[in-house]
Design a protein around this motif. Structure first.
Motif, short mmCIF file in Angstrom:
data_model
loop_
_atom_site.label_atom_id
_atom_site.label_comp_id
_atom_site.label_asym_id
_atom_site.label_seq_id
_atom_site.Cartn_x
_atom_site.Cartn_y
_atom_site.Cartn_z
N VAL A 29 103.18 40.96 29.40
CA VAL A 29 102.91 40.23 30.38
C VAL A 29 104.21 40.24 31.23
CG1 VAL A 29 102.21 38.14 31.55
CG2 VAL A 29 101.12 38.81 29.43
N TYR A 31 106.26 39.11 34.73
CA TYR A 31 106.32 38.17 35.89
C TYR A 31 106.94 38.54 37.11
CZ TYR A 31 104.35 35.04 32.52
OH TYR A 31 103.50 34.52 31.34
N GLU A 46 94.24 36.36 42.38
CA GLU A 46 93.41 35.40 41.62
C GLU A 46 92.61 36.23 40.55
OE1 GLU A 46 92.72 32.46 42.21
OE2 GLU A 46 94.45 32.29 43.88
N ASP A 50 98.00 35.71 36.00
CA ASP A 50 97.48 34.68 35.00
C ASP A 50 98.08 33.22 36.05
OD1 ASP A 50 100.52 34.15 34.54
OD2 ASP A 50 100.16 35.05 32.60
N GLU A 51 97.89 32.40 35.32
CA GLU A 51 98.22 30.97 36.01
C GLU A 51 99.76 30.59 36.43
OE1 GLU A 51 98.05 27.31 33.96
OE2 GLU A 51 97.31 28.72 32.23
N TYR A 52 100.63 31.72 35.80
CA TYR A 52 102.03 31.64 35.97
C TYR A 52 102.40 32.77 36.90
CZ TYR A 52 101.33 28.44 32.26
OH TYR A 52 101.02 27.54 31.31
N THR A 55 101.41 39.49 35.08
CA THR A 55 100.34 40.66 34.86
C THR A 55 100.26 41.30 33.49
OG1 THR A 55 100.77 41.29 37.33
CG2 THR A 55 99.74 43.04 36.01
N ASP A 56 99.18 41.21 32.95
CA ASP A 56 98.93 41.69 31.45
C ASP A 56 98.67 43.16 31.77
OD1 ASP A 56 97.99 42.10 28.84
OD2 ASP A 56 96.50 40.48 28.99
N TYR A 130 106.74 38.71 26.94
CA TYR A 130 106.82 38.24 28.18
C TYR A 130 107.99 38.37 29.04
CZ TYR A 130 102.78 35.66 26.35
OH TYR A 130 101.43 35.24 25.60
#
Length: 195
Positions: A29, A31, A46, A50-52, A55-56, A130
């Motif tokens: 993931v 960021y 959206e 994710d909420e943070y 991207t996965d 991450y």
């Protein structure tokens, strides 16, 4: 070999990816500002982030992917002059994957493009790393090991690319023709959509 269906959000682009199992690829993931800018530019924050703001992504060989329908809708962009090609669906603007040039046998598939019902961890395995957590849009939960770009991931990535190159898994490549030319000329976004 685990097969996964690929599908954009409107269904005009479809395909298949195979050998999508934890030991055959790498799940991260990310960021970073560029991954966030990519999703925002396409209007898909959206759907993809994710909420943070992460991207996965599942990293695999390009030859493990095939587009069976709607290849003519695939578009690309670049956020920096020498940055990765960022592929997306021109029809619905869903992010598809990140790649380097054609000679590099690597595709970071955005897992939202993978049509996996239920728990993604069951098919892809848990997230291994991450990355670039300093760019998260809010404080990350405790317990996530956040790193910029760890040596262990670089070793795994270079090893996978080396093996994929030896096995000839850079071709066929769904994003480049047989001469190594991108199937879609990249839109030059560069700095304007960051931050």
């Amino acid at each position: 070999m685990a097969e996964v269906n690929l599908k954009c959000s409107c269904g005009q682009i479809r395909g298949t990816a195979w050998d999508i199992v934890p030991h055959a690829g790498t799940r991260v993931v990310c960021y970073c500002e560029d991954c966030q800018a990519y999703a925002r530019h396409l209007g898909q924050a959206e759907t993809v982030l994710d909420e943070y703001g992460g991207t996965d992504i599942f990293q695999t060989a390009p030859a493990h992917m095939t587009i069976t329908q709607g290849k003519e809708h695939i578009r690309s962009l670049r956020l920096t002059p020498k940055g990765p090609f960022r592929w997306y669906a021109g029809c619905c603007r869903m992010p598809i994957a990140n790649t380097g040039p054609a000679k590099l046998p690597f595709a970071g598939v955005i897992t939202a493009f993978m049509d996996i019902p239920g728990d993604r961890d069951r098919v892809l395995g848990p997230v291994g790393w991450y990355l670039q957590g300093k760019y998260a849009t809010k404080p990350l939960p405790p317990g996530r090991k956040i790193v910029d770009f760890p040596a262990s991931l670089l070793v795994r990535l270079f090893w996978n690319i080396f093996v994929w190159k030896l096995k000839g898994l850079g071709k066929p490549n769904p994003f480049f023709d047989e001469n190594g030319t991108p199937i879609s000329k990249p839109e030059k976004v560069f700095e304007r959509n960051r931050g």
